[in-house]
Design a protein around this motif. Structure first.
Motif, PDB file in Angstrom:
ATOM      1  N   GLY A   1      -3.589   0.466  17.539  1.00 21.29           N
ATOM      2  CA  GLY A   1      -4.955   0.034  18.089  1.00 21.29           C
ATOM      3  C   GLY A   1      -6.075   1.222  17.828  1.00 21.29           C
ATOM      4  N   LYS A   2      -5.748   2.166  16.915  1.00 22.99           N
ATOM      5  CA  LYS A   2      -6.581   3.145  16.545  1.00 22.99           C
ATOM      6  C   LYS A   2      -7.460   2.845  15.415  1.00 22.99           C
ATOM      7  N   GLU A   3      -8.628   3.554  15.085  1.00 21.06           N
ATOM      8  CA  GLU A   3      -9.064   3.227  13.674  1.00 21.06           C
ATOM      9  C   GLU A   3      -8.492   4.633  12.750  1.00 21.06           C
ATOM     10  N   PRO A   4      -8.041   3.884  11.674  1.00 21.85           N
ATOM     11  CA  PRO A   4      -7.556   4.807  10.885  1.00 21.85           C
ATOM     12  C   PRO A   4      -8.388   5.683   9.772  1.00 21.85           C
ATOM     13  N   ASN A   5      -7.887   6.650   9.336  1.00 29.46           N
ATOM     14  CA  ASN A   5      -8.626   7.683   8.204  1.00 29.46           C
ATOM     15  C   ASN A   5      -7.999   7.067   7.101  1.00 29.46           C
ATOM     16  N   TRP A   6      -8.765   6.137   6.229  1.00 30.88           N
ATOM     17  CA  TRP A   6      -7.953   5.651   4.988  1.00 30.88           C
ATOM     18  C   TRP A   6      -8.001   6.748   3.918  1.00 30.88           C
ATOM     19  N   GLU A   7      -9.133   7.372   3.747  1.00 31.59           N
ATOM     20  CA  GLU A   7      -9.330   8.385   2.681  1.00 31.59           C
ATOM     21  C   GLU A   7      -8.106   9.436   2.736  1.00 31.59           C
ATOM     22  N   ALA A   8      -8.051  10.101   4.062  1.00 36.88           N
ATOM     23  CA  ALA A   8      -6.916  11.241   4.074  1.00 36.88           C
ATOM     24  C   ALA A   8      -6.094  10.938   5.303  1.00 36.88           C
ATOM     25  N   PRO A   9      -5.372   9.900   5.336  1.00 38.85           N
ATOM     26  CA  PRO A   9      -4.593   9.620   6.726  1.00 38.85           C
ATOM     27  C   PRO A   9      -3.759  10.652   6.957  1.00 38.85           C
TER      28      PRO A   9
ATOM     29  N   ASN B   1       0.763  -1.029   0.041  1.00 37.63           N
ATOM     30  CA  ASN B   1       0.183  -0.052   0.009  1.00 37.63           C
ATOM     31  C   ASN B   1       0.925   1.266  -0.051  1.00 37.63           C
ATOM     32  N   VAL B   2       2.043   1.484   0.807  1.00 36.09           N
ATOM     33  CA  VAL B   2       2.687   2.373   0.829  1.00 36.09           C
ATOM     34  C   VAL B   2       3.555   2.697  -0.434  1.00 36.09           C
ATOM     35  N   ALA B   3       3.647   1.566  -1.152  1.00 33.12           N
ATOM     36  CA  ALA B   3       4.294   1.613  -2.696  1.00 33.12           C
ATOM     37  C   ALA B   3       3.450   2.720  -3.365  1.00 33.12           C
ATOM     38  N   GLU B   4       2.253   2.501  -3.331  1.00 34.75           N
ATOM     39  CA  GLU B   4       1.352   3.284  -4.154  1.00 34.75           C
ATOM     40  C   GLU B   4       1.105   4.686  -3.363  1.00 34.75           C
ATOM     41  N   ASN B   5       1.003   4.915  -2.298  1.00 29.53           N
ATOM     42  CA  ASN B   5       0.687   5.942  -1.409  1.00 29.53           C
ATOM     43  C   ASN B   5       1.401   6.220  -0.034  1.00 29.53           C
TER      44      ASN B   5
END
Length: 205
Positions: A179-187, A162-166
């Motif tokens: 252990g936190k919920e990520p913000n996948w749209e705009a991390p 995933n980080v290879a793309e972004n």
């Protein structure tokens, strides 16, 4: 997850400010590599110029956003560590090569198998997690509740892909490790994190 540097950092004084100095980052980063790869068949090599680039980029973003710490200092500390992880991955200051000396046979744990899947990414994350945990302890906040997923080799395969793309996805994966919920749209947009929801804070120019 393996964080051999954390006990040493926990004994440091004023780490929340010292971590903003490149000299401290360089020393701690190399010490973490020494401890992390000590009983493995890999040897770490550090590009100091690339590490300096990663730190400079991180410090610029950190200084522009540090006012958000007044809303939730714990979450901002974790975000800042995730941001450092992103910059380390983007700059790529670490390279691992096979060791030529003899390494004693050791029983491989799940964490060590995960380390072998993506040594550089694992080392970056180990370092950032150690710093975040030590800073949080220093300021009287709870340390991150590290998820068991971080000991799964498949997690690191997905992380690397995933980080290879972004590269910004590193922040979301670091949230998962903590252990936190990520913000996948705009991390990499801190004021969109759940901890800052409703704060109506905008980035400073």
């Amino acid at each position: 997850m393996l964080t051999p540097l954390k006990p040493e950092l926990s004994e440091a004084t004023d780490l929340s400010h010292e971590a903003r100095r490149f000299r401290t980052i360089l020393k701690s980063f190399e010490r973490n590599l020494e401890l992390l790869f000590r009983d493995t068949r890999l040897a770490p090599e550090v590009d100091h110029a690339a590490l300096a680039v990663a730190f400079a980029n991180w410090r610029q973003r950190f200084d522009a956003q540090k006012h958000l710490a007044t809303v939730d200092r714990r979450d901002f500390t974790i975000y800042s560590a995730g941001l450092m992880l992103k910059e380390l991955i983007a700059a790529g200051p670490l390279k691992t090569i096979p060791r030529t000396d003899t390494v004693p046979a050791v029983v491989q744990s799940h964490a060590q198998h995960a380390l072998a899947r993506w040594p550089e990414g694992y080392a970056y994350t180990s370092f950032c997690l150690s710093v975040a945990a030590a800073v949080l302890r220093e300021i009287g906040e709870d340390e991150p509740d590290t998820e068991r997923a971080a000991d799964d080799p498949a997690f690191w395969a997905s992380f690397k892909e995933n980080v290879a793309e972004n590269p910004a996805a590193a922040i979301a994966f670091f949230d998962l490790v903590c252990g936190k919920e990520p913000n996948w749209e705009a991390p990499d947009v801190p004021w969109l994190r759940r901890a800052f929801a409703g704060a109506q804070l905008l980035p400073r120019a």
